[in-house]
Design an enzyme around this catalytic site. Structure first.
Site, PDB file in Angstrom:
ATOM      1  CG  HIS A 125      -0.200  -0.058   2.520  1.00 48.54           C
ATOM      2  ND1 HIS A 125       0.418   1.032   3.105  1.00 48.54           N
ATOM      3  CD2 HIS A 125       0.033  -1.111   3.342  1.00 48.54           C
ATOM      4  CE1 HIS A 125       0.981   0.670   4.239  1.00 48.54           C
ATOM      5  NE2 HIS A 125       0.784  -0.629   4.406  1.00 48.54           N
ATOM      6  CB  THR A 171      16.426   0.159  -3.402  1.00 50.50           C
ATOM      7  OG1 THR A 171      17.683   0.821  -3.611  1.00 50.50           O
ATOM      8  CG2 THR A 171      16.142   0.086  -1.905  1.00 50.50           C
ATOM      9  CE  LYS A 189      36.607  -9.118  -3.740  1.00 50.13           C
ATOM     10  NZ  LYS A 189      37.057 -10.050  -2.671  1.00 50.13           N
TER      11      LYS A 189
END
Length: 211
Positions: A125, A171, A189
């Site tokens: 939501h 993300t 890395k």
């Protein structure tokens, strides 16, 4: 003329019969019977420890050698109507992991998911009733390694042989052979593809250098 007797079946070794009496074997058979209906398709019997929670109102397709390690903390897999979860061969999901699929989650062959990881393909939501929901399918590549307490958010693709460090919040997409860490996760890395030899194979243990 002499009569040729049919060949007799060789006797079943005693150790085979004794193997059927092992409590662990019967426990696995029971768990596969209990969980069989939760899967839309299943490549082979799953290896289950503990009693994971699987709620499948969409589709759940699993390949051979799938392992659910849920004896310390319960695994929870929730698939909403219309969503599809596809899990490849020799995938290991560890204790306490939560997967929530409103669109779709794909985990390719040989991937490993650590303790208490979160894979969420939707926010569920918005912050306000008028704000749109942020959602997108998740894709975990071959032999990727998701560390304990890592969070994989909606729309993210984790490339093959990539490693997500413990506690990272992912993300955005992770390139193949990259190691990401932090909140939000960033590449720290880049692994040499010629030097990466680890696999989750066989599924019940970590075996470096095995194909």
């Amino acid at each position: 003329m002499p009569t040729t007797l049919p060949d007799r079946e060789p006797p079943v070794p005693l150790r085979t019969w004794l193997g059927l009496l092992k409590p662990g074997r019967w426990g696995q058979l029971l768990k596969n019977l209990v969980y069989a209906r939760r899967f839309t398709s299943l490549g082979s019997p799953i290896l289950v420890t503990g009693w994971p929670e699987i709620s499948n109102d969409g589709e759940l397709h699993v390949g051979k050698g799938f392992s659910l390690m849920s004896q310390i903390a319960r695994i929870s897999i929730g698939i909403y109507p219309g969503a599809t979860v596809r899990i490849g061969e020799n995938v290991v999901i560890n204790n306490g992991t939560i997967m929530s699929a409103r669109l779709g989650i794909t985990i390719e062959d040989g991937a490993g998911i650590g303790y208490h990881a979160l894979l969420l393909d939707s926010d569920g939501h918005g912050l306000t009733p008028l704000e749109p929901i942020q959602e997108g399918p998740i894709h975990i590549g071959r032999h990727a390694w998701i560390g304990s307490r890592a969070i994989i958010l909606q729309g993210v693709t984790v490339g093959e042989f990539a490693i997500v460090a413990t506690g990272a919040v992912v993300t955005r997409d992770v390139p193949p052979f990259a190691v990401v860490a932090g909140v939000p996760a960033k590449v720290v890395k880049q692994l040499d593809p010629t030097g990466v030899t680890w696999r989750f194979h066989p599924p019940e243990r970590f075996s470096p250098g095995r194909g």
